[in-house]
Design a protein around this motif. Structure first.
Motif, mmCIF file in Angstrom:
data_model
loop_
_atom_site.group_PDB
_atom_site.id
_atom_site.type_symbol
_atom_site.label_atom_id
_atom_site.label_comp_id
_atom_site.label_asym_id
_atom_site.label_seq_id
_atom_site.Cartn_x
_atom_site.Cartn_y
_atom_site.Cartn_z
ATOM 1 N N MET A 92 13.042 -3.428 8.615
ATOM 2 C CA MET A 92 11.730 -3.945 8.233
ATOM 3 C C MET A 92 11.800 -5.327 7.593
ATOM 4 N N ASN A 93 12.863 -5.604 6.847
ATOM 5 C CA ASN A 93 12.997 -6.951 6.270
ATOM 6 C C ASN A 93 13.124 -7.999 7.373
ATOM 7 N N GLN A 94 13.881 -7.669 8.420
ATOM 8 C CA GLN A 94 14.023 -8.587 9.544
ATOM 9 C C GLN A 94 12.696 -8.734 10.284
ATOM 10 N N VAL A 95 11.952 -7.626 10.389
ATOM 11 C CA VAL A 95 10.639 -7.663 11.041
ATOM 12 C C VAL A 95 9.695 -8.589 10.294
ATOM 13 N N LEU A 96 9.667 -8.473 8.966
ATOM 14 C CA LEU A 96 8.795 -9.329 8.155
ATOM 15 C C LEU A 96 9.220 -10.787 8.250
ATOM 16 N N GLY A 97 10.535 -11.011 8.274
ATOM 17 C CA GLY A 97 11.025 -12.376 8.422
ATOM 18 C C GLY A 97 10.614 -12.990 9.750
ATOM 19 N N GLU A 105 0.825 -1.213 0.000
ATOM 20 C CA GLU A 105 0.000 0.000 0.000
ATOM 21 C C GLU A 105 0.858 1.261 0.000
ATOM 22 N N THR A 106 2.017 1.187 0.634
ATOM 23 C CA THR A 106 2.864 2.378 0.780
ATOM 24 C C THR A 106 3.989 2.415 -0.243
ATOM 25 N N ARG A 107 3.896 1.598 -1.277
ATOM 26 C CA ARG A 107 4.983 1.539 -2.264
ATOM 27 C C ARG A 107 5.177 2.874 -2.965
ATOM 28 N N GLU A 108 4.063 3.506 -3.399
ATOM 29 C CA GLU A 108 4.162 4.759 -4.135
ATOM 30 C C GLU A 108 3.962 5.970 -3.238
ATOM 31 N N ALA A 109 3.449 5.762 -2.032
ATOM 32 C CA ALA A 109 3.233 6.881 -1.104
ATOM 33 C C ALA A 109 3.766 6.478 0.259
ATOM 34 N N PRO A 110 5.081 6.507 0.438
ATOM 35 C CA PRO A 110 5.664 6.072 1.712
ATOM 36 C C PRO A 110 5.139 6.878 2.890
ATOM 37 N N GLU A 111 4.906 6.200 3.994
ATOM 38 C CA GLU A 111 4.441 6.882 5.189
ATOM 39 C C GLU A 111 5.616 7.168 6.109
ATOM 40 N N ASP A 112 5.415 8.056 7.078
ATOM 41 C CA ASP A 112 6.507 8.408 7.972
ATOM 42 C C ASP A 112 6.852 7.221 8.864
ATOM 43 N N PRO A 113 8.093 7.163 9.362
ATOM 44 C CA PRO A 113 8.550 6.007 10.151
ATOM 45 C C PRO A 113 7.666 5.698 11.355
ATOM 46 N N GLN A 114 7.163 6.736 12.045
ATOM 47 C CA GLN A 114 6.345 6.495 13.228
ATOM 48 C C GLN A 114 5.052 5.777 12.872
ATOM 49 N N SER A 115 4.407 6.220 11.794
ATOM 50 C CA SER A 115 3.167 5.560 11.363
ATOM 51 C C SER A 115 3.443 4.129 10.924
ATOM 52 N N GLY A 116 4.553 3.939 10.224
ATOM 53 C CA GLY A 116 4.899 2.591 9.794
ATOM 54 C C GLY A 116 5.143 1.660 10.975
ATOM 55 N N THR A 117 5.789 2.174 11.999
ATOM 56 C CA THR A 117 6.042 1.372 13.196
ATOM 57 C C THR A 117 4.747 0.988 13.890
ATOM 58 N N LEU A 118 3.831 1.951 13.993
ATOM 59 C CA LEU A 118 2.544 1.685 14.644
ATOM 60 C C LEU A 118 1.748 0.650 13.859
ATOM 61 N N ALA A 129 10.116 -14.177 20.489
ATOM 62 C CA ALA A 129 9.942 -13.569 19.169
ATOM 63 C C ALA A 129 9.453 -12.133 19.289
ATOM 64 N N THR A 130 8.566 -11.867 20.249
ATOM 65 C CA THR A 130 8.058 -10.509 20.444
ATOM 66 C C THR A 130 9.170 -9.562 20.860
ATOM 67 N N GLN A 131 10.077 -10.024 21.702
ATOM 68 C CA GLN A 131 11.217 -9.202 22.109
ATOM 69 C C GLN A 131 12.125 -8.901 20.917
ATOM 70 N N ARG A 132 12.402 -9.911 20.105
ATOM 71 C CA ARG A 132 13.247 -9.705 18.928
ATOM 72 C C ARG A 132 12.557 -8.788 17.921
ATOM 73 N N PHE A 133 11.237 -8.916 17.817
ATOM 74 C CA PHE A 133 10.449 -8.058 16.927
ATOM 75 C C PHE A 133 10.584 -6.594 17.343
ATOM 76 N N ALA A 134 10.469 -6.331 18.645
ATOM 77 C CA ALA A 134 10.551 -4.956 19.149
ATOM 78 C C ALA A 134 11.933 -4.358 18.870
ATOM 79 N N ILE A 135 12.983 -5.162 19.040
ATOM 80 C CA ILE A 135 14.343 -4.669 18.795
ATOM 81 C C ILE A 135 14.534 -4.348 17.313
ATOM 82 N N ALA A 136 14.089 -5.259 16.436
ATOM 83 C CA ALA A 136 14.238 -5.046 14.994
ATOM 84 C C ALA A 136 13.414 -3.852 14.529
ATOM 85 N N LEU A 137 12.219 -3.696 15.099
ATOM 86 C CA LEU A 137 11.346 -2.591 14.703
ATOM 87 C C LEU A 137 11.944 -1.250 15.132
ATOM 88 N N ALA A 138 12.510 -1.218 16.326
ATOM 89 C CA ALA A 138 13.133 0.017 16.812
ATOM 90 C C ALA A 138 14.330 0.404 15.958
#
Length: 367
Positions: free
Chosen positions: A133-138, A2-15, A120-129
């Protein structure tokens, strides 16, 4: 996407990514909470049962009258089932015994799933911070796959205890283990690579410009079918995203750009052969090759002694070979020949030729 052509700001993406994680595993957390409640109730019931047994009054117990020495034991009037039950060696499990077995296994599964999800949730939070994003998706894909196996194990435990005759495949239709997904993706990628390579070669050939339009149309059609298939849905998130990107670009670009995109697509699919390095596939292939080796060794020894048994061993090796599809183009070509030249009779000459082709697959697969 959805955000390919209209990237959103990092904070919104994180949320949004946090919400995706919570939505994905909300059902699992509810299941784990319910499992803990059930386990706590089961533990309380066992404690009550043990207390009642400890408080049982033996004061009025009287020993049964002794049997005279000259009286023989009469087994004829006794039911054999009652005798076995009395000895503790027969009869079906009671509901309480079945449920106790479920609770014991559920406790182990619940602990493993909870630990896995928390880590996994702890690792997710670290990668997201860190914005990885590739690591988050993985992590999202890997955790969903592994915890799905735990949920399936919970369902299987209950059915094994209370409905043991039920076919597990009908309990959760369409469920795939990590190995099942990896095998599906490997074979699907091999099939699409074969189709696209031939069409791309025609598209890139400057001497066959009259075939370019048909080749590009075929490539677009193949990609539309692939991104909507179960194979694409079974791929890891980053790879799935990239395949969807290729499909969209091919469908929107003019022929000149689409020609270059097609070349990049074929090279990208070739790079996905790294799927063979996943541990689950490495172990699977080792076991499969060993199974083939044992079966073919037995078939070779029995070929002149017992044609029927030798053919049974060859059929077993043939089924094992099918599980290697997608591992390597050279092996795939030999497996396709197996399908094409499988013997239609049990004649010794045909069986011997089929055995040689199977041994060729084994040799290529083991190299």
């Amino acid at each position: 996407m959805e955000t390919r052509e209209a990237p959103e700001d990092p904070q919104s993406g994180t949320l949004r990514m946090r919400k995706l994680w919570e939505d994905t595993f909300r059902g699992l957390r509810e299941l784990l909470g319910y499992a803990k409640t059930v386990l706590a109730e089961g533990k309380g019931q066992r404690k009550e049962s043990q207390s009642e047994e400890a408080a049982f009054d033996f004061d009025d117990f009287e020993a049964p009258p002794s049997r005279p020495d000259n009286e023989e034991l009469d087994l004829g009037s006794a039911d054999i089932g009652d005798l076995l039950d009395g000895l503790g060696g027969g009869g079906e499990k009671t509901e309480a015994e079945r449920w106790s077995g479920v609770l014991e296994r559920l406790s182990s599964i619940e602990y493993g799933l909870s630990s896995q999800l928390d880590e996994a949730t702890q690792r997710f939070a670290i990668a997201l911070a860190a914005g990885e994003m590739n690591q988050v998706l993985g992590l999202l894909d890997d955790t969903q796959s592994s915890t799905s196996e735990g949920v399936h194990a919970v369902v299987s435990v209950i059915y094994e205890e209370f409905l043991p005759d039920t076919n597990p495949a009908t309990v959760v239709p369409g469920y795939l283990t990590s190995l099942g997904r990896a095998l599906l993706v490997r074979r699907g990628l091999a099939d699409i690579a074969t189709k696209l390579t031939a069409q791309n070669d025609a598209l890139q050939n400057p001497e066959k410009t009259d075939e370019h339009e048909a080749a590009l149309a075929s490539i677009r059609q193949q990609m539309r079918g692939f991104v909507a298939s179960v194979v694409c849905r079974a791929m890891r998130a980053a790879d799935r995203w990239q395949m969807v990107e290729f499909e969209r670009e091919l469908s929107e670009q003019p022929p000149g750009l689409a020609k270059m995109t097609s070349e990049g697509l074929v090279k990208y699919i070739d790079s996905l052969a790294s799927i063979n390095q996943r541990e689950v596939l490495v172990l699977h292939d080792q076991r499969t090759l060993e199974e083939m080796r044992d079966s073919l060794s037995t078939a070779r020894q029995l070929l002149d002694l017992s044609a029927a048994t030798a053919r049974e061993m060859m059929d077993r090796a043939y089924q094992a070979a099918q599980r290697l599809r997608g591992r390597h183009p050279a092996t795939d070509a030999l497996i396709i020949q197996l399908e094409r030249y499988a013997p239609t009779s049990s004649a010794p000459a045909e069986s011997a030729r089929f055995l040689e082709r199977l041994e060729a697959v084994l040799s290529a697969g083991g190299s």
